[in-house]
Design a protein around this motif. Sequence first.
Motif, mmCIF file in Angstrom:
data_model
loop_
_atom_site.group_PDB
_atom_site.id
_atom_site.type_symbol
_atom_site.label_atom_id
_atom_site.label_comp_id
_atom_site.label_asym_id
_atom_site.label_seq_id
_atom_site.Cartn_x
_atom_site.Cartn_y
_atom_site.Cartn_z
ATOM 1 N N ASN A 60 66.228 78.976 98.638
ATOM 2 C CA ASN A 60 65.409 80.055 98.072
ATOM 3 C C ASN A 60 64.170 79.609 97.601
ATOM 4 O OD1 ASN A 60 65.674 82.895 97.809
ATOM 5 N ND2 ASN A 60 65.835 82.270 95.568
ATOM 6 N N LYS A 61 63.482 80.352 97.492
ATOM 7 C CA LYS A 61 61.919 80.777 96.914
ATOM 8 C C LYS A 61 61.307 79.733 98.010
ATOM 9 C CE LYS A 61 63.438 80.946 91.975
ATOM 10 N NZ LYS A 61 62.990 80.536 90.822
ATOM 11 N N ASP A 63 59.133 80.599 100.100
ATOM 12 C CA ASP A 63 57.716 81.293 99.915
ATOM 13 C C ASP A 63 56.688 80.211 98.904
ATOM 14 O OD1 ASP A 63 59.502 82.745 98.110
ATOM 15 O OD2 ASP A 63 57.528 83.164 97.094
ATOM 16 N N LEU A 64 57.506 79.490 97.965
ATOM 17 C CA LEU A 64 56.804 78.674 97.139
ATOM 18 C C LEU A 64 56.665 77.065 97.406
ATOM 19 C CD1 LEU A 64 58.221 79.850 93.703
ATOM 20 C CD2 LEU A 64 55.997 80.390 94.739
ATOM 21 N N GLY A 89 62.943 83.699 101.196
ATOM 22 C CA GLY A 89 61.943 83.721 100.254
ATOM 23 C C GLY A 89 61.535 85.123 100.115
ATOM 24 N N GLU A 90 60.518 85.390 99.028
ATOM 25 C CA GLU A 90 60.168 86.502 98.763
ATOM 26 C C GLU A 90 59.897 87.574 100.094
ATOM 27 O OE1 GLU A 90 57.589 86.328 95.252
ATOM 28 O OE2 GLU A 90 59.575 87.161 94.702
ATOM 29 N N LYS A 93 63.767 88.490 102.307
ATOM 30 C CA LYS A 93 64.772 88.869 101.583
ATOM 31 C C LYS A 93 65.653 89.716 102.368
ATOM 32 C CE LYS A 93 65.158 86.783 97.464
ATOM 33 N NZ LYS A 93 64.508 85.436 97.515
ATOM 34 N N ASN A 127 68.554 80.433 87.375
ATOM 35 C CA ASN A 127 67.135 80.787 87.691
ATOM 36 C C ASN A 127 66.632 80.497 89.235
ATOM 37 O OD1 ASN A 127 64.657 81.705 86.677
ATOM 38 N ND2 ASN A 127 63.739 79.883 86.542
ATOM 39 N N VAL A 128 67.560 79.980 89.960
ATOM 40 C CA VAL A 128 67.298 79.649 91.402
ATOM 41 C C VAL A 128 67.188 81.111 92.171
ATOM 42 C CG1 VAL A 128 69.823 79.731 92.225
ATOM 43 C CG2 VAL A 128 68.015 78.208 93.075
ATOM 44 N N GLY A 129 67.388 82.125 91.639
ATOM 45 C CA GLY A 129 67.344 83.536 92.532
ATOM 46 C C GLY A 129 68.648 84.216 92.976
ATOM 47 N N LYS A 130 69.771 83.886 91.945
ATOM 48 C CA LYS A 130 71.258 84.484 92.763
ATOM 49 C C LYS A 130 71.037 85.840 92.466
ATOM 50 C CE LYS A 130 74.754 82.907 91.166
ATOM 51 N NZ LYS A 130 75.558 83.802 90.454
ATOM 52 N N SER A 131 70.575 86.200 91.187
ATOM 53 C CA SER A 131 70.613 87.620 90.735
ATOM 54 C C SER A 131 69.878 88.457 91.705
ATOM 55 C CB SER A 131 70.207 87.819 89.505
ATOM 56 O OG SER A 131 70.860 87.013 88.560
ATOM 57 N N THR A 132 68.591 88.087 91.984
ATOM 58 C CA THR A 132 67.618 88.479 92.898
ATOM 59 C C THR A 132 68.381 88.881 94.506
ATOM 60 O OG1 THR A 132 66.031 87.590 91.971
ATOM 61 C CG2 THR A 132 65.568 88.697 93.993
HETATM 62 P P1 G4P Z 1 69.295 83.271 88.715
HETATM 63 O O1 G4P Z 1 70.159 84.930 88.851
HETATM 64 O O2 G4P Z 1 69.467 82.555 89.824
HETATM 65 O O3 G4P Z 1 69.364 83.059 87.387
HETATM 66 O O4 G4P Z 1 67.674 83.735 89.128
HETATM 67 P P2 G4P Z 1 67.130 85.418 89.333
HETATM 68 O O5 G4P Z 1 67.516 86.130 90.472
HETATM 69 O O6 G4P Z 1 66.836 85.906 88.152
HETATM 70 O O7 G4P Z 1 65.591 84.978 89.488
HETATM 71 C C1 G4P Z 1 64.756 84.049 88.897
HETATM 72 C C2 G4P Z 1 63.411 84.181 89.105
HETATM 73 O O8 G4P Z 1 63.261 83.737 90.469
HETATM 74 C C3 G4P Z 1 62.978 85.566 88.927
HETATM 75 O O9 G4P Z 1 61.666 85.603 88.596
HETATM 76 C C4 G4P Z 1 62.839 85.992 90.388
HETATM 77 O O10 G4P Z 1 62.049 87.112 90.479
HETATM 78 C C5 G4P Z 1 62.409 84.633 91.195
HETATM 79 N N1 G4P Z 1 62.908 84.759 92.356
HETATM 80 C C6 G4P Z 1 64.024 84.897 93.132
HETATM 81 N N2 G4P Z 1 63.804 84.917 94.552
HETATM 82 C C7 G4P Z 1 62.830 84.450 94.773
HETATM 83 C C8 G4P Z 1 62.000 84.287 95.654
HETATM 84 O O11 G4P Z 1 62.614 83.953 96.960
HETATM 85 N N3 G4P Z 1 60.814 83.835 95.648
HETATM 86 C C9 G4P Z 1 59.991 83.499 94.635
HETATM 87 N N4 G4P Z 1 58.802 83.187 94.622
HETATM 88 N N5 G4P Z 1 60.593 84.072 93.319
HETATM 89 C C10 G4P Z 1 62.049 84.286 93.340
HETATM 90 P P3 G4P Z 1 61.226 86.323 87.046
HETATM 91 O O12 G4P Z 1 61.985 87.476 87.064
HETATM 92 O O13 G4P Z 1 59.515 85.939 87.092
HETATM 93 O O14 G4P Z 1 61.702 85.278 86.060
HETATM 94 P P4 G4P Z 1 61.202 83.847 85.508
HETATM 95 O O15 G4P Z 1 60.703 83.123 86.659
HETATM 96 O O16 G4P Z 1 60.097 84.145 84.647
HETATM 97 O O17 G4P Z 1 62.316 83.311 84.852
#
Ligand code: G4P
Length: 301
Positions: A60-61, A63-64, A89-90, A93, A127-132
């Motif tokens: 995941n992520k 895009d970064l 990635g963003e 999704k 913070n790996v993006g599971k909730s998203t």
């Molecule tokens: P979690 O449940 O695994 O803890 O993670 P969550 O979905 O809360 O996502 C953590 C942060 O990562 C969020 O940023 C979310 O927007 C970001 N994120 C999730 N998926 C992706 C992706 O595919 N790409 C990018 N670039 N970011 C992603 P946040 O709300 O800004 O939180 P934070 O980074 O300030 O903690």
Amino acid sequence: MAIQWFPGHMHVARKQVAETMAKVDVVIEIVDARLPWSSSNPMIEHMRLARQRPALKILNKSDLADPRLSAVWLDWFKSQPGVDAMLLGEENKAAGVAKLSTLCSKLAPHRTGEVKPLRALILGIPNVGKSTLMNHLARRRIANVADTPGVTKSQQRIELQNGMILYDTPGLMWPKVHDENSGYRLAMAGSIGTNAYDQIDVAWFAIETLRERYPQALLDRFGLKEYVGETEDVFAAIAKRRGAVLSGGRIDEQKAAEMILTEFRSGALGRITLETPDDITEPPDESALEETQDDAAESGS
Ligand code: G4P
């Protein structure tokens, strides 16, 4: 680097995961595409192999992350027995969610349809993006099955349109980070709470890593012409460029460290991957996984 990151409730979470793993067909592990190895949970991998469950690794992520190295990591994961992998990635999704179901079905072809719905456990470090991802998946669900017997409230069970059942767990860590560089990379990416490490120490690591792997990205972002001196000199030069200076001309180290880390995490330095399969080190020794083995013994596997 000393990291305190295994709070007491993790023992409960670990036990839940062990119990749930016994009744699912596929384990979906979300890892961070910028550090796919360091963000993989060795405890989960051990449980999964003990249970002989196939795995879908979601990088995941993406895009970064550096696209060239993401391709390398995809190949590496896919070369592991019983493992498939995909990038998320963003930007992809929605499409990724559809792909996820298809790949899981391929990993457990005997479980399809309403009679034998495919059951998957989804996990990943905080913070790996599971909730998203779960939010995207939830849009496709047809039912929210709340309290399932034997499953505590912290664990969710959702049913997707295609009948697939997903067990969600709280973000799960493992007792100890064994490889020091992995600990630093996790901290750099923001996977570890800031109370658990020294931000200045991690910012220095960030400078060293970027200087070695993405030298131009660091220079460009902070307006430096070239590297002069050691890490502390580069750190000071960045701090001065950005005005992180206290009265008397002393460097505001904390402010500079936070700025460097925040900008890296936001992707402002470009698409960067902190490790390659060549950086993989020995997996944790037996003692770190003892609890996992006890779980398997307790539940009679
Ligand atoms: P979690 O449940 O695994 O803890 O993670 P969550 O979905 O809360 O996502 C953590 C942060 O990562 C969020 O940023 C979310 O927007 C970001 N994120 C999730 N998926 C992706 C992706 O595919 N790409 C990018 N670039 N970011 C992603 P946040 O709300 O800004 O939180 P934070 O980074 O300030 O903690």
